[in-house]
Motif scaffolding. Structure first.
Motif, short mmCIF file in Angstrom:
data_model
loop_
_atom_site.label_atom_id
_atom_site.label_comp_id
_atom_site.label_asym_id
_atom_site.label_seq_id
_atom_site.Cartn_x
_atom_site.Cartn_y
_atom_site.Cartn_z
N LEU A 1 -7.43 4.98 0.06
CA LEU A 1 -6.30 4.10 -0.20
C LEU A 1 -5.79 4.33 -1.61
O LEU A 1 -6.55 4.25 -2.57
CB LEU A 1 -6.69 2.64 -0.02
CG LEU A 1 -5.64 1.59 -0.41
CD1 LEU A 1 -4.40 1.72 0.46
CD2 LEU A 1 -6.23 0.19 -0.31
N GLY B 1 -2.96 2.70 -4.04
CA GLY B 1 -2.11 1.52 -4.11
C GLY B 1 -1.84 1.12 -5.54
O GLY B 1 -2.12 1.87 -6.49
N MET C 1 0.85 -1.18 0.00
CA MET C 1 0.00 0.00 0.00
C MET C 1 0.89 1.24 0.00
O MET C 1 1.83 1.33 0.78
CB MET C 1 -0.91 -0.02 1.22
CG MET C 1 -1.90 -1.18 1.21
SD MET C 1 -3.03 -1.16 2.62
CE MET C 1 -4.00 -2.62 2.28
N GLY D 1 -0.07 -5.95 0.13
CA GLY D 1 -1.23 -5.08 0.01
C GLY D 1 -2.51 -5.87 -0.07
O GLY D 1 -2.89 -6.35 -1.14
#
Length: 213
Positions: free
Chosen positions: A198, A200, A1, A173
């Motif tokens: 988030l 990522g 992440m 992740g």
């Protein structure tokens, strides 16, 4: 992440916990936010309300779990399951875990994933927190949410899932998709949807996921 943003009612308390207790470098320049560098992840807290605890995990070197546990135990109380155990091993995930809370009551985890390569070094310190590797995503319907996330982000199911618990992604992740009201391991606090942001990657593809229940 790469970047994880979560709400916090009291940024000063979070700054004291992550900066003074754990020793993470904290950036205080941004008004209304706390920025923390956790290995390859930028962990951000912004002022906001929580309806319950979040769950997220930090990867630690796979060969130094005992050192990670000892380091953590010097700083915070460890969370126990109903049998009083505070260290856990998952055979299916080939990993060892230990749990604790931050100043907001979020349920945090250090996890040594033996499927990952050994990181250079000996001993254990705050610099050995490698990344934020898990985030709990609480939904009313897990199979439906999993189908949607796979369509939108292309994330594979990790190991195996169930109608109330399905991890998506990989060891660096994971979205832990869980049914609302399901108890967070090891303490059983019920999971409730919470806002997060988030940023990522899935392979070469970046994604940006926002949830505002």
């Amino acid at each position: 992440m790469e970047v994880l943003t979560l709400p916090a009612r009291d940024l000063a308390a979070q700054r004291a916990f992550y900066g003074d207790v754990l020793g993470l470098p904290a950036d205080t320049d941004e008004v209304g936010a706390l920025n923390l560098r956790v290995g390859s992840t930028l962990l951000r807290f912004v002022v906001g309300e929580l309806g319950g605890p979040s769950h997220f995990a930090f990867n630690v070197p796979e060969d130094r779990f005992a050192g990670a546990r000892a380091w953590l135990e010097e700083r915070v109380p460890l969370l126990a399951d109903p049998a009083g155990e505070t260290s856990f091993h998952s055979k299916s995930w080939n990993a060892d875990m230990v749990y604790f809370r931050d100043a907001e009551g979020n349920i945090l985890e250090l996890i040594a994933r033996h499927t990952l390569p050994t990181s250079p070094g000996t001993g254990f310190g705050v610099a050995d927190l490698l990344c934020v590797s898990e985030l709990g995503l609480v939904v009313p319907d897990v199979p439906r949410a999993v189908r949607d996330l796979q369509q939108r982000l292309g994330l594979p199911v990790y190991r195996e899932g169930s109608p109330t618990f399905t991890p998506l992604g990989d060891e660096e992740g994971l979205l832990i998709v869980v049914q609302a009201g399901r108890g967070w391991f090891p303490v059983g606090d019920p999971a409730w949807p919470l806002p997060f942001h988030l940023q990522g990657r899935n392979g070469d593809h970046a994604f940006d996921l926002k949830e505002h229940p």
